[in-house]
Write an enzyme that holds these catalytic residues in place. Sequence first.
Site, mmCIF file in Angstrom:
data_model
loop_
_atom_site.group_PDB
_atom_site.id
_atom_site.type_symbol
_atom_site.label_atom_id
_atom_site.label_comp_id
_atom_site.label_asym_id
_atom_site.label_seq_id
_atom_site.Cartn_x
_atom_site.Cartn_y
_atom_site.Cartn_z
ATOM 1 N N ASN A 9 -14.360 5.440 -32.675
ATOM 2 C CA ASN A 9 -14.458 6.127 -31.383
ATOM 3 C C ASN A 9 -15.908 6.008 -30.919
ATOM 4 O O ASN A 9 -16.783 6.684 -31.449
ATOM 5 C CB ASN A 9 -14.069 7.601 -31.567
ATOM 6 C CG ASN A 9 -14.318 8.422 -30.316
ATOM 7 O OD1 ASN A 9 -14.546 7.880 -29.229
ATOM 8 N ND2 ASN A 9 -14.271 9.738 -30.459
ATOM 9 N N TRP A 10 -16.122 5.116 -29.950
ATOM 10 C CA TRP A 10 -17.505 4.877 -29.506
ATOM 11 C C TRP A 10 -18.021 5.988 -28.588
ATOM 12 O O TRP A 10 -19.185 5.981 -28.208
ATOM 13 C CB TRP A 10 -17.590 3.523 -28.790
ATOM 14 C CG TRP A 10 -17.568 2.348 -29.737
ATOM 15 C CD1 TRP A 10 -17.367 2.385 -31.092
ATOM 16 C CD2 TRP A 10 -17.773 0.963 -29.399
ATOM 17 N NE1 TRP A 10 -17.425 1.106 -31.610
ATOM 18 C CE2 TRP A 10 -17.673 0.216 -30.596
ATOM 19 C CE3 TRP A 10 -18.014 0.292 -28.207
ATOM 20 C CZ2 TRP A 10 -17.817 -1.168 -30.629
ATOM 21 C CZ3 TRP A 10 -18.154 -1.092 -28.237
ATOM 22 C CH2 TRP A 10 -18.059 -1.811 -29.438
ATOM 23 N N HIS A 91 -9.110 14.931 -28.401
ATOM 24 C CA HIS A 91 -10.350 14.982 -29.192
ATOM 25 C C HIS A 91 -11.032 16.317 -28.928
ATOM 26 O O HIS A 91 -11.016 16.825 -27.803
ATOM 27 C CB HIS A 91 -11.274 13.813 -28.803
ATOM 28 C CG HIS A 91 -12.422 13.652 -29.750
ATOM 29 N ND1 HIS A 91 -13.527 14.479 -29.704
ATOM 30 C CD2 HIS A 91 -12.635 12.796 -30.775
ATOM 31 C CE1 HIS A 91 -14.359 14.121 -30.667
ATOM 32 N NE2 HIS A 91 -13.839 13.100 -31.327
ATOM 33 N N GLU A 93 -13.971 17.089 -28.452
ATOM 34 C CA GLU A 93 -14.977 17.073 -27.374
ATOM 35 C C GLU A 93 -14.294 17.183 -26.016
ATOM 36 O O GLU A 93 -14.848 17.770 -25.085
ATOM 37 C CB GLU A 93 -15.841 15.806 -27.498
ATOM 38 C CG GLU A 93 -16.797 15.925 -28.689
ATOM 39 C CD GLU A 93 -17.278 14.598 -29.263
ATOM 40 O OE1 GLU A 93 -17.064 13.544 -28.649
ATOM 41 O OE2 GLU A 93 -17.859 14.636 -30.376
ATOM 42 N N GLU A 161 -9.632 16.378 -37.633
ATOM 43 C CA GLU A 161 -11.086 16.318 -37.478
ATOM 44 C C GLU A 161 -11.648 17.737 -37.391
ATOM 45 O O GLU A 161 -11.605 18.354 -36.314
ATOM 46 C CB GLU A 161 -11.450 15.575 -36.192
ATOM 47 C CG GLU A 161 -10.944 14.160 -36.119
ATOM 48 C CD GLU A 161 -11.783 13.324 -35.165
ATOM 49 O OE1 GLU A 161 -12.347 12.326 -35.622
ATOM 50 O OE2 GLU A 161 -11.908 13.686 -33.976
ATOM 51 N N GLY A 167 -20.103 14.533 -36.199
ATOM 52 C CA GLY A 167 -21.481 14.212 -35.824
ATOM 53 C C GLY A 167 -22.540 15.048 -36.527
ATOM 54 O O GLY A 167 -23.705 15.030 -36.146
ATOM 55 N N GLY A 228 -16.759 8.199 -35.585
ATOM 56 C CA GLY A 228 -17.598 8.188 -34.395
ATOM 57 C C GLY A 228 -18.870 7.381 -34.635
ATOM 58 O O GLY A 228 -18.900 6.161 -34.520
ATOM 59 N N GLY A 229 -19.946 8.091 -34.990
ATOM 60 C CA GLY A 229 -21.271 7.479 -35.106
ATOM 61 C C GLY A 229 -21.310 6.212 -35.933
ATOM 62 O O GLY A 229 -21.961 5.224 -35.555
HETATM 63 C C1 PEP Z 1 -15.268 11.624 -33.849
HETATM 64 O O1 PEP Z 1 -15.892 11.820 -32.828
HETATM 65 O O2 PEP Z 1 -14.043 11.435 -33.782
HETATM 66 C C2 PEP Z 1 -15.999 11.626 -35.104
HETATM 67 C C3 PEP Z 1 -15.316 11.741 -36.211
HETATM 68 O O3 PEP Z 1 -17.366 11.518 -35.039
HETATM 69 P P1 PEP Z 1 -18.377 11.293 -36.290
HETATM 70 O O4 PEP Z 1 -17.762 10.233 -37.158
HETATM 71 O O5 PEP Z 1 -19.652 10.851 -35.655
HETATM 72 O O6 PEP Z 1 -18.467 12.592 -36.989
#
Ligand code: PEP
Length: 246
Positions: A9-10, A91, A93, A161, A167, A228-229
């Site tokens: 997930n960018w 998600h 966010e 998640e 993050g 994500g990251g």
């Molecule tokens: C995400 O945003 O779905 C995620 C898991 O981010 P990160 O891997 O950066 O924690």
Amino acid sequence: MRRKIAAGNWKMNGTRASRAVLEALVRDHGDTAAEVIICPPAPLIPILADAAGAFSIGGQDCHAAASGPHTGDISAETLKDCGASHVIVGHSERRADHGESDADVLAKAEAAYRAGLVAIICVGETEAERDAGQTTAVVARQIEGSVTTSATAENTVIAYEPVWAIGTGRTPSIDEIAETHAALRAMVAKRLGSETAAAMRLLYGGSVKPGNAAEIFALEDVDGGLVGGASLKAEDFGPIIDAAAG
Ligand code: PEP
């Protein structure tokens, strides 16, 4: 046998030049046994779809409607037309920044199915909910509210998640991830039947890195990760793809 997934997930990162990240991943991991899905910002979908090889491209959100007066939103149909085969919905966010409810997420998942996309439905508790011992109850409520009964193992992937792990570099312990994923599979069985639950891919997301991916993905009820990251650089995401390939 559930084929494991490495999904990136960018978020709101990347430019057209980011196609080079995908090209490097395809070059070095294009024949992986894992299913690889990259979810870039929507304008990059056609640019990445062109270079994806056996990998899949996904959106990060869609509107519930197929078209109409919704400035700034994107329909599942448009994502599909631009080269996406998947879309992330719910998600944390989006739930936090845009006030999306479980009902909104369910409608978006239905939109994904209507357009022929696979929905990656996200659930997970906040830190306060975790501290209050409510993790299972929160996830159960989100599954009941966000997963429509027309979900199947083919059109749906569920990502657990924990919001506080996204993050932050923090993750639940390996035992906690195992426990929550086992509970999650039981919740899916209750909602969709045991056959669907046995076949559905359940991803863990939240600070997955090259150093912890293999241990997490080896858990019985973890079928890969939503990352994500660590999906933004080929040198980080490559080892995560390898971990998913087993
Ligand atoms: C995400 O945003 O779905 C995620 C898991 O981010 P990160 O891997 O950066 O924690």
